[in-house]
Design an enzyme around this catalytic site. Sequence first.
Site, PDB file in Angstrom:
ATOM      1  CG  ASP A  72      -1.940   1.083   1.226  1.00 55.30           C
ATOM      2  OD1 ASP A  72      -2.271   1.583   0.136  1.00 55.30           O
ATOM      3  OD2 ASP A  72      -2.417   1.439   2.321  1.00 55.30           O
ATOM      4  CG  LEU A  73       4.362   1.215  -1.493  1.00 55.63           C
ATOM      5  CD1 LEU A  73       5.616   0.952  -2.334  1.00 55.63           C
ATOM      6  CD2 LEU A  73       4.742   1.497  -0.047  1.00 55.63           C
ATOM      7  CE  LYS A  74      -3.444   5.053   0.979  1.00 56.52           C
ATOM      8  NZ  LYS A  74      -2.696   4.185   1.929  1.00 56.52           N
ATOM      9  CG  HIS A  76      -1.013  11.113  -7.056  1.00 54.70           C
ATOM     10  ND1 HIS A  76      -2.035  11.697  -6.346  1.00 54.70           N
ATOM     11  CD2 HIS A  76      -1.071  11.672  -8.294  1.00 54.70           C
ATOM     12  CE1 HIS A  76      -2.670  12.577  -7.099  1.00 54.70           C
ATOM     13  NE2 HIS A  76      -2.099  12.587  -8.292  1.00 54.70           N
ATOM     14  CG  ASP A  77       5.472  11.528  -9.717  1.00 56.42           C
ATOM     15  OD1 ASP A  77       5.523  12.350 -10.671  1.00 56.42           O
ATOM     16  OD2 ASP A  77       6.264  11.568  -8.759  1.00 56.42           O
ATOM     17  CB  ILE A  78       4.347  12.341 -14.568  1.00 56.46           C
ATOM     18  CG1 ILE A  78       5.777  11.830 -14.364  1.00 56.46           C
ATOM     19  CG2 ILE A  78       4.231  13.806 -14.148  1.00 56.46           C
ATOM     20  CD1 ILE A  78       6.797  12.526 -15.249  1.00 56.46           C
ATOM     21  CB  THR A  81       7.435   9.166 -12.223  1.00 56.45           C
ATOM     22  OG1 THR A  81       8.210  10.159 -12.885  1.00 56.45           O
ATOM     23  CG2 THR A  81       7.998   8.933 -10.838  1.00 56.45           C
ATOM     24  CB  THR A 133     -10.811   5.947   5.563  1.00 53.17           C
ATOM     25  OG1 THR A 133      -9.471   5.752   6.032  1.00 53.17           O
ATOM     26  CG2 THR A 133     -11.169   4.834   4.597  1.00 53.17           C
ATOM     27  CD  GLN A 203      -8.810   5.041   9.096  1.00 54.89           C
ATOM     28  OE1 GLN A 203      -9.281   5.608   8.127  1.00 54.89           O
ATOM     29  NE2 GLN A 203      -7.687   4.360   9.038  1.00 54.89           N
ATOM     30  N   GLY A 223      -6.009  -2.711  10.956  1.00 57.01           N
ATOM     31  CA  GLY A 223      -4.697  -2.558  11.564  1.00 57.01           C
ATOM     32  C   GLY A 223      -4.747  -2.562  13.072  1.00 57.01           C
TER      33      GLY A 223
END
Length: 245
Positions: A72-74, A76-78, A81, A133, A203, A223
């Site tokens: 779970d690194l999420k 978000h870039d071009i 990349t 969340t 959350q 978690g």
Amino acid sequence: MSAPAPAAATWAKPNRCGVIAALDTPDPARALDWAAAVAPHVGLVKVGLELFCAEGPAVVQRIAMHRPVFLDLKFHDIPNTVAGAVRSVCLEPPAMLTLHAGGGGAMIEAARRAAEDAAGPRRPAILAVTVLTSFTTEGLAETGVSGGPAQQVLRLARVALAAGADGLVCSPHEVSRLRDAFGDAPLLVVPGVRPAGSAAGDQARTATPEDTARAGADWLVIGRPITGAADPAQAAARIAAGLAG
């Protein structure tokens, strides 16, 4: 766009809603202890930014000795990349990998192609994170998004699935709406799940495991109610038993 490849065995849709235990710690020894303890009771374990940034890719391989890894690194870039990052983590592919749906269709499509090129049929499921969340209507408005979390989740879900995402990450509050809109095909992976009596923590949009499963979730990411318990194995077993009915 070509049809999605058949699901890999480690992330195929479960027969019933399953549990992903979130190993949210920078300490690899603690994470490995948790993974070993909960392995008999969960389907996957989550490695997130905290552990990955502390220990790097090698920890994924070690954790995967106990259960398949939800990475779970999420991203978000071009697109270029993100594609490169996906290729890097696919050297030893996790079962599932997240990126932000807000990165757009071109980014998501690039990520999927990179996963297929790097790992072939062993590629991870590409999951698009819709709205975190922790967000409320007011929090989204601060970022310029109108209409509240539910509307934004649906907007981003349409973009992500059209671009080839295998599934979505959403809060428990949006599960039934996504099932109504997109049917049974997408994997729905749901954090923000709290057993009755558990603290919500940071959350904002939460629900119990049982209610989230009934709404149509495939996997619940849990978690602190597990890892913060005096006996994580017992906590995981109790949650799994509740889902089994």
